[in-house]
Write a protein that holds these residues in place. Sequence first.
Motif, short mmCIF file in Angstrom:
data_model
loop_
_atom_site.label_atom_id
_atom_site.label_comp_id
_atom_site.label_asym_id
_atom_site.label_seq_id
_atom_site.Cartn_x
_atom_site.Cartn_y
_atom_site.Cartn_z
N LEU A 199 -29.55 -77.39 59.70
CA LEU A 199 -29.79 -78.84 59.72
C LEU A 199 -31.27 -79.15 59.56
CD1 LEU A 199 -27.37 -79.88 62.62
CD2 LEU A 199 -27.01 -80.13 60.15
N TRP A 200 -32.10 -78.36 60.17
CA TRP A 200 -33.54 -78.56 60.05
C TRP A 200 -34.00 -78.37 58.61
CZ3 TRP A 200 -37.76 -74.64 61.81
CH2 TRP A 200 -39.02 -75.22 61.68
N SER B 266 -32.22 -78.62 55.92
CA SER B 266 -31.67 -79.69 55.10
C SER B 266 -32.50 -80.97 55.23
CB SER B 266 -30.22 -79.98 55.50
OG SER B 266 -29.40 -78.83 55.28
N ASP B 267 -32.95 -81.27 56.43
CA ASP B 267 -33.79 -82.44 56.63
C ASP B 267 -35.12 -82.31 55.89
OD1 ASP B 267 -31.86 -83.56 58.23
OD2 ASP B 267 -32.76 -82.85 60.11
N LEU B 268 -35.61 -81.08 55.77
CA LEU B 268 -36.85 -80.86 55.02
C LEU B 268 -36.63 -80.86 53.51
CD1 LEU B 268 -38.49 -78.00 57.18
CD2 LEU B 268 -39.19 -80.40 57.06
N GLY B 269 -35.38 -80.88 53.07
CA GLY B 269 -35.08 -80.85 51.64
C GLY B 269 -35.29 -79.50 51.00
N SER C 234 -32.96 -76.97 50.82
CA SER C 234 -31.71 -76.27 50.58
C SER C 234 -31.80 -75.45 49.30
CB SER C 234 -30.56 -77.27 50.48
OG SER C 234 -30.41 -77.99 51.68
N THR D 2 -36.72 -71.53 52.69
CA THR D 2 -35.72 -71.65 53.74
C THR D 2 -35.48 -70.31 54.43
OG1 THR D 2 -34.66 -73.37 52.42
CG2 THR D 2 -33.38 -72.44 54.23
#
Length: 296
Positions: A149-150, A152-155, A157, A162
């Motif tokens: 989730l973290w 994904s919030d940072l964009g 993916s 990552t």
Amino acid sequence: MTTTELTLPREAGRRRGRGRMGAGKQLHAGPVTYLVLTVFALVSLAPLVWTAIAASRTDRRLAQTPPPLWFGGNLFKNLQAAWDQAGLGTAMLNSVIVAGTITVSTVLFSTLAGFAFAKLRFRFSSVLLLLTIGTMMIPPQLAVVPLYLWMSDLGWSNQLQTVILPSLVTAFGTFFMRQYLVQALPTELIEAARVDGASSLRIVWHVVFPAARPAMAVLGLLTFVFAWNDFLWPIIALTQQNPTVQVALNSLGTGYVPDQAVIMAGALLGTLPLLVAFLLFGKQIVGGIMQGAIKG
């Protein structure tokens, strides 16, 4: 002076001479030692040899009983098929970037943190060390959902950062370097450098890093192997469009009837960089370990 008093110094001198000669003698291994080492080497190499044998056969031959015990003629064909099907060119490059970055970062930050815990005095150092060690007891599976989730919030993916960011430093590396530097780095050496007017950065560069070099080499090898073989987090964070080696090899097992020979060929390709790295740097690593042992 009596005869006994004259004899004692001569006996002491002869004992010291024998001690020096004994210390200079080179120990030779016997036949039993070579036999035991040979057995251990064969057992250790057996999985790799079997992988190479399976990669050189056909899927039909691997399904037969008894299994093949010698190499076949399809090795290069299966290697090419695994390379093309899994897209191992991009995957190899990505794994080199990921494993190399994680290794350099972990060795650097773990050495600095280990030096701080080993030789610097500051508030709550024991508590912070216990908390660092305590994180090693947390199963990594528990962090998968919040970490995803973290990211994904940072964009981030399906991007290499990552996979890199969560592994920039490890609790094991910090504890490993701390335990080594407690014994290998004399406090008097640091104090002498401070008396000479050396700054903290200069002490780290000219005193800490040379003393920690053997442990840094060992930690670097362990970290590189772990980062290269990591599968759980990369398979969640990355896709087949931007994979590491382990994610790419996972695609070889898909399909109604997976080709076991091609899978083994892919596994062999994924293992070869680790073997090359050990062949290139294994002598330096072993030499560093022995150097550290002699200093200790």
